[in-house]
Design an enzyme around this catalytic site. Structure first.
Site, PDB file in Angstrom:
ATOM      1  N   GLY A   1       0.710  -1.360   0.020  1.00 16.19           N
ATOM      2  CA  GLY A   1       0.069  -0.001   0.021  1.00 16.19           C
ATOM      3  C   GLY A   1       0.853   1.262  -0.075  1.00 16.19           C
ATOM      4  O   GLY A   1       2.115   1.251  -0.220  1.00 16.19           O
TER       5      GLY A   1
ATOM      6  N   LYS B   1     -10.978   3.838  13.509  1.00 18.93           N
ATOM      7  CA  LYS B   1      -9.538   3.544  14.187  1.00 18.93           C
ATOM      8  C   LYS B   1      -9.618   3.681  15.832  1.00 18.93           C
ATOM      9  O   LYS B   1      -8.928   3.255  16.332  1.00 18.93           O
ATOM     10  CB  LYS B   1      -8.678   4.634  13.375  1.00 18.93           C
ATOM     11  CG  LYS B   1      -8.305   4.406  12.091  1.00 18.93           C
ATOM     12  CD  LYS B   1      -7.368   5.566  11.616  1.00 18.93           C
ATOM     13  CE  LYS B   1      -6.696   4.989  10.175  1.00 18.93           C
ATOM     14  NZ  LYS B   1      -5.719   5.903   9.721  1.00 18.93           N
TER      15      LYS B   1
END
Length: 308
Positions: free
Chosen positions: A14, A134
């Site tokens: 990524g 998150k």
């Protein structure tokens, strides 16, 4: 510090993951990368990246967040787990937590953060929900008693500095610049390679255990007005400045389709609300450039030079 820690990176192909993988190898850690496909079955760009990781000495492991057995086997091989998965996989990190609990020998887990400190934000949708995901992962890690470090690295320099955060541009502006809010909120811009170096330095540092590692290098902590002034000085020209009040920014977010709206909502959080710098680093946090003064980070000033 005893033997050097073995590191597993999940999400190494990524945007930030590739930098973290390179830094892990460069700093001498036995490095394992959990990937869905082998270089032979991957798309050309991804295959090239995986081949370069292998050539540098990283160990490629096949598996995924959805394949519990492969996850457990990968976690068993290492001391530290770093997740750099993208936003669409944030919630799936609960599977990593499960595997770490099952194995029981992991010394540190760094979940996929690498942005604002999600416990200190005033974001609107759709950034609000992304940050809340998150936060859920943070609370799950703490509830499981897993040793952790959260990396609040603030802005990726590569996302914002090449265009000074101007929509539709491919280079910094030469005529006009649009500024959200009054331009006085301080933001932090850190080059991706530097974020990776700080993160890897932190994995076996007792000072970062169960703390948030903030990156706020002094030379890279600038308000939008300061950033524009720096650019103007470099090009020897004054830009026309268009200030967009908060009500108008909120309206733009509402009218912009996904995923464009999430970028603007994060910009609102940072450039209007000041969410990267509007709080003091408390007892549960440490600052990377102070912990590791030997890391020669790229300053915003240096970063902008090639664009002149």
């Amino acid at each position: 510090m005893g033997s050097i820690n073995r590191i597993l990176i999940i999400g190494a192909t990524g945007y930030i993951g590739r930098h973290v993988a390179k830094a892990s190898v460069a700093l001498g850690h036995p490095t394992y990368l959990l990937v869905r496909d082998s270089p032979a079955s991957a798309k050309p760009e991804r295959a090239k990246l995986l081949d370069s990781f292998k050539a540098s000495g990283a160990n490629i492991l096949n598996g995924s967040l959805e394949d519990h057995a492969s996850l457990v086997e990968a976690v068993k091989k290492v001391d530290v787990v770093i997740s750099t998965v993208g936003g669409e996989q944030t919630a799936n990190q609960l599977n990593i937590i499960q595997a770490i609990k099952e194995v029981g020998t992991i010394k540190r887990f760094l979940p996929s953060e690498f942005g604002n400190d999600v416990d200190n934000v005033h974001a609107v949708e759709p950034a609000k929900s992304a940050f809340e995901q998150k936060v859920k992962i943070r609370r799950a890690i703490e509830a499981a008693g897993i040793p952790y470090t959260y990396v609040a690295s603030n802005f990726f320099a590569g996302y914002f500095l090449p265009t000074l955060s101007q929509a539709g541009l491919t280079a910094p502006p030469r005529e006009k610049v649009v500024i959200f809010g009054d331009g006085n909120a301080k933001a932090v811009f850190v080059k991706e390679e530097d974020i990776a170096t700080y993160a890897i330095r932190a994995v076996d540092d007792p000072r970062t255990l169960n703390k948030t590692l903030y990156l706020r290098p002094a030379a890279n902590t600038l308000s939008f007005n300061e950033l524009v002034a720096l650019w103007e000085k470099k090009i020897g020209k004054t830009l026309e400045k268009v200030y967009v009040p908060e009500e108008q920014v909120l309206k733009i977010i509402e009218e912009t389709p996904f995923p464009g709206n999430i970028i603007i909502a994060i910009s609102h959080s940072v450039f209007v609300k000041g969410d990267q710098t509007n709080f003091e680093i408390g007892a549960n946090g440490v600052e990377g450039s102070q912990l590791y003064p030997d890391v020669k980070y790229t300053t915003v000033d240096e970063y902008l030079n090639p664009f002149v």
